[in-house]
Write a protein that holds these residues in place. Structure first.
Motif, PDB file in Angstrom:
ATOM      1  N   VAL A   1      14.057  -0.958   3.184  1.00 33.12           N
ATOM      2  CA  VAL A   1      14.048  -1.971   2.122  1.00 33.12           C
ATOM      3  C   VAL A   1      15.219  -1.691   1.175  1.00 33.12           C
ATOM      4  CG1 VAL A   1      12.707  -2.938   0.217  1.00 33.12           C
ATOM      5  CG2 VAL A   1      11.541  -2.107   2.239  1.00 33.12           C
ATOM      6  N   PRO A   2      16.048  -2.704   0.902  1.00 30.99           N
ATOM      7  CA  PRO A   2      17.174  -2.485  -0.008  1.00 30.99           C
ATOM      8  C   PRO A   2      16.695  -1.983  -1.375  1.00 30.99           C
ATOM      9  CG  PRO A   2      17.271  -4.666   1.000  1.00 30.99           C
ATOM     10  CD  PRO A   2      15.966  -4.072   1.406  1.00 30.99           C
ATOM     11  N   GLU A   3      17.465  -1.078  -1.959  1.00 31.29           N
ATOM     12  CA  GLU A   3      17.079  -0.421  -3.215  1.00 31.29           C
ATOM     13  C   GLU A   3      16.734  -1.420  -4.332  1.00 31.29           C
ATOM     14  OE1 GLU A   3      16.277   2.613  -3.617  1.00 31.29           O
ATOM     15  OE2 GLU A   3      16.106   2.527  -5.820  1.00 31.29           O
ATOM     16  N   GLU A   4      17.543  -2.502  -4.463  1.00 34.43           N
ATOM     17  CA  GLU A   4      17.290  -3.422  -5.592  1.00 34.43           C
ATOM     18  C   GLU A   4      15.961  -4.159  -5.420  1.00 34.43           C
ATOM     19  OE1 GLU A   4      19.799  -3.707  -3.489  1.00 34.43           O
ATOM     20  OE2 GLU A   4      20.096  -5.782  -2.850  1.00 34.43           O
ATOM     21  N   ILE A   5      15.540  -4.329  -4.156  1.00 33.76           N
ATOM     22  CA  ILE A   5      14.227  -4.956  -3.937  1.00 33.76           C
ATOM     23  C   ILE A   5      13.149  -3.911  -4.194  1.00 33.76           C
ATOM     24  CG2 ILE A   5      12.689  -5.992  -2.213  1.00 33.76           C
ATOM     25  CD1 ILE A   5      15.047  -7.389  -1.028  1.00 33.76           C
TER      26      ILE A   5
ATOM     27  N   GLN B   1      13.049  -1.499  -6.097  1.00 33.49           N
ATOM     28  CA  GLN B   1      12.871  -1.210  -7.527  1.00 33.49           C
ATOM     29  C   GLN B   1      11.961  -2.190  -8.250  1.00 33.49           C
ATOM     30  OE1 GLN B   1      16.604  -0.829  -9.470  1.00 33.49           O
ATOM     31  NE2 GLN B   1      16.943   1.217  -8.636  1.00 33.49           N
ATOM     32  N   ARG B   2      11.793  -3.366  -7.674  1.00 33.80           N
ATOM     33  CA  ARG B   2      10.949  -4.372  -8.337  1.00 33.80           C
ATOM     34  C   ARG B   2       9.506  -4.323  -7.841  1.00 33.80           C
ATOM     35  NH1 ARG B   2      12.375  -9.323  -7.035  1.00 33.80           N
ATOM     36  NH2 ARG B   2      14.165  -8.936  -5.712  1.00 33.80           N
ATOM     37  N   PHE B   3       9.266  -3.485  -6.826  1.00 33.48           N
ATOM     38  CA  PHE B   3       7.936  -3.424  -6.234  1.00 33.48           C
ATOM     39  C   PHE B   3       7.304  -2.056  -6.440  1.00 33.48           C
ATOM     40  CE2 PHE B   3       9.834  -7.026  -4.322  1.00 33.48           C
ATOM     41  CZ  PHE B   3       8.794  -7.875  -3.972  1.00 33.48           C
ATOM     42  N   VAL B   4       5.990  -2.021  -6.360  1.00 36.28           N
ATOM     43  CA  VAL B   4       5.288  -0.747  -6.429  1.00 36.28           C
ATOM     44  C   VAL B   4       4.200  -0.763  -5.354  1.00 36.28           C
ATOM     45  CG1 VAL B   4       3.671  -1.586  -8.205  1.00 36.28           C
ATOM     46  CG2 VAL B   4       4.071   0.850  -7.980  1.00 36.28           C
ATOM     47  N   ALA B   5       3.938   0.403  -4.786  1.00 36.06           N
ATOM     48  CA  ALA B   5       2.897   0.491  -3.755  1.00 36.06           C
ATOM     49  C   ALA B   5       1.710   1.262  -4.317  1.00 36.06           C
ATOM     50  CB  ALA B   5       3.448   1.180  -2.517  1.00 36.06           C
ATOM     51  N   LEU B   6       0.517   0.768  -3.988  1.00 35.05           N
ATOM     52  CA  LEU B   6      -0.707   1.311  -4.579  1.00 35.05           C
ATOM     53  C   LEU B   6      -0.846   2.814  -4.328  1.00 35.05           C
ATOM     54  CD1 LEU B   6      -3.115   0.456  -6.201  1.00 35.05           C
ATOM     55  CD2 LEU B   6      -4.281  -0.205  -4.107  1.00 35.05           C
ATOM     56  N   ASN B   7      -0.540   3.249  -3.117  1.00 33.45           N
ATOM     57  CA  ASN B   7      -0.750   4.666  -2.816  1.00 33.45           C
ATOM     58  C   ASN B   7       0.321   5.578  -3.422  1.00 33.45           C
ATOM     59  OD1 ASN B   7      -3.287   4.801  -1.610  1.00 33.45           O
ATOM     60  ND2 ASN B   7      -2.457   3.800   0.215  1.00 33.45           N
ATOM     61  N   ASP B   8       1.328   5.004  -4.036  1.00 33.68           N
ATOM     62  CA  ASP B   8       2.296   5.838  -4.761  1.00 33.68           C
ATOM     63  C   ASP B   8       1.803   6.140  -6.174  1.00 33.68           C
ATOM     64  OD1 ASP B   8       3.826   5.622  -2.553  1.00 33.68           O
ATOM     65  OD2 ASP B   8       5.324   4.264  -3.400  1.00 33.68           O
ATOM     66  N   VAL B   9       0.849   5.346  -6.649  1.00 26.69           N
ATOM     67  CA  VAL B   9       0.414   5.521  -8.043  1.00 26.69           C
ATOM     68  C   VAL B   9      -1.069   5.867  -8.186  1.00 26.69           C
ATOM     69  CG1 VAL B   9       2.158   4.055  -9.147  1.00 26.69           C
ATOM     70  CG2 VAL B   9       0.127   3.003  -8.193  1.00 26.69           C
TER      71      VAL B   9
ATOM     72  N   LEU C   1       0.823  -1.218   0.000  1.00 26.78           N
ATOM     73  CA  LEU C   1       0.000   0.000   0.000  1.00 26.78           C
ATOM     74  C   LEU C   1       0.854   1.264   0.000  1.00 26.78           C
ATOM     75  CD1 LEU C   1      -2.894  -0.832   2.514  1.00 26.78           C
ATOM     76  CD2 LEU C   1      -2.999  -0.749   0.024  1.00 26.78           C
ATOM     77  N   SER C   2       1.933   1.265   0.797  1.00 22.86           N
ATOM     78  CA  SER C   2       2.806   2.442   0.875  1.00 22.86           C
ATOM     79  C   SER C   2       4.251   1.996   0.780  1.00 22.86           C
ATOM     80  CB  SER C   2       2.637   3.157   2.208  1.00 22.86           C
ATOM     81  OG  SER C   2       1.302   3.440   2.426  1.00 22.86           O
ATOM     82  N   SER C   3       5.094   2.882   0.267  1.00 21.75           N
ATOM     83  CA  SER C   3       6.492   2.475   0.102  1.00 21.75           C
ATOM     84  C   SER C   3       7.415   3.315   0.969  1.00 21.75           C
ATOM     85  CB  SER C   3       6.906   2.623  -1.353  1.00 21.75           C
ATOM     86  OG  SER C   3       6.884   3.992  -1.679  1.00 21.75           O
ATOM     87  N   ALA C   4       6.855   3.913   2.002  1.00 26.01           N
ATOM     88  CA  ALA C   4       7.644   4.876   2.770  1.00 26.01           C
ATOM     89  C   ALA C   4       8.700   4.222   3.659  1.00 26.01           C
ATOM     90  CB  ALA C   4       6.712   5.725   3.610  1.00 26.01           C
ATOM     91  N   ASP C   5       8.907   2.928   3.495  1.00 24.75           N
ATOM     92  CA  ASP C   5       9.879   2.269   4.362  1.00 24.75           C
ATOM     93  C   ASP C   5      11.282   2.302   3.761  1.00 24.75           C
ATOM     94  OD1 ASP C   5      11.053   0.868   6.334  1.00 24.75           O
ATOM     95  OD2 ASP C   5      10.506  -1.082   5.508  1.00 24.75           O
ATOM     96  N   LEU C   6      12.155   3.017   4.403  1.00 25.94           N
ATOM     97  CA  LEU C   6      13.484   3.243   3.843  1.00 25.94           C
ATOM     98  C   LEU C   6      14.447   2.093   4.112  1.00 25.94           C
ATOM     99  CD1 LEU C   6      13.723   6.997   4.831  1.00 25.94           C
ATOM    100  CD2 LEU C   6      13.173   6.039   2.600  1.00 25.94           C
TER     101      LEU C   6
END
Ligand code: BTN
Length: 241
Positions: free
Chosen positions: A134-138, A140-148, A127-132
């Motif tokens: 998470v390693p960058e390469e991971i 980059q492969r994911f998307v969070a609904l509330n970012d889009v 839902l959100s990607s505000a978690d810093l």
């Protein structure tokens, strides 16, 4: 909680109070969330929708494989309905936006005395990607609904939408799965594309994804021209032709 799937499996097998079909375990945080292929499923507290549903299907083994597709269709349609984003189904168990993963599905079953006792369908939606952390390469492969999504999507609203899509689809699975196959085909991110696919035994094949069969398997035309059906596996790469 460790994992909503583990909890769902415990509920389903509780000898004194076995969970009925449709019982749902929802968690804000999982300490041991898991994905397919023995991977862990990472979700920071409050950042995703993570839940599992206990099912007690009366299905032939052939139809059981289609359960993951059924859950996938419910998630895709619910995400589209509540957020308006063009989510697609990446066979067999991922929900994607473009080439990034939005949600994963893990269907596990428990049998006893040669009979299927219960199935637990676990769903994790970012839902959100505000978690810093998470390693960058991971990340980059994911998307969070509330970012889009233009409108902020509430996890509880999405949960209710997924369950209301799932109920009739699941109900139709035993008698006539054609609508499930039709929608899964319409919403597929891979059909018609060149795919590189890894089988559960680690064999890698490449070819063109042709269609979904009635049992949920993926028909692939191999580079040699031979046509084969894959019951399980993972798409490693997709290329438009
Ligand atoms: C995958 O993409 O490999 C499947 C991921 C499934 C994650 C969900 S989160 C809720 C449920 N509980 C788990 O431990 N896993 C599933």
């Amino acid at each position: 909680m460790d994992s909503t799937n583990s909890e769902g499996l415990r509920w389903a097998q509780d000898p004194l109070n076995p969970a009925p079909e449709g019982a749902a375990v929802v968690a804000d945080e999982q300490t041991a969330g898991r994905g397919r292929w023995g991977r862990s499923w990472f979700s920071a507290p409050g950042m995703s929708l993570t839940f599992s549903v206990v099912l007690r299907p009366q299905l032939s083994l052939g139809r059981l494989d289609l359960l993951t597709t059924t859950v996938g269709v419910a998630v895709v349609e619910a995400v589209r309905e509540v957020s308006g984003v063009d989510a697609l189904l990446k066979w067999p168990n991922d929900v994607v936006l473009g080439d990034r993963k939005l949600a994963g599905i893990l269907v596990e079953s428990v049998s006893g005395a040669g009979k299927l006792v219960a199935v637990v369908a676990g769903i994790g939606v970012n839902l959100s990607s505000a978690d810093l952390s998470v390693p960058e390469e991971i990340a980059q492969r994911f998307v969070a609904l509330n970012d889009v999504s233009d409108d902020r999507v509430d996890g509880v609203v999405l949960l209710a939408a997924i369950l209301s899509w799932l109920e009739p689809l699941y109900g139709s699975l035993a008698a006539d799965p054609s609508a499930i196959i039709r929608t899964a085909t319409e919403r597929s991110s891979i059909l018609g594309h060149e795919v590189e696919l890894r089988s559960p035994t680690d064999e890698v094949i490449t070819g063109r994804a042709l269609r979904l069969r009635e049992d949920g398997s993926l028909e692939v035309e191999l580079d040699s021209g031979e046509v084969t059906a894959m019951r399980a596996g993972e798409i490693v790469r997709t290329r438009r032709v």
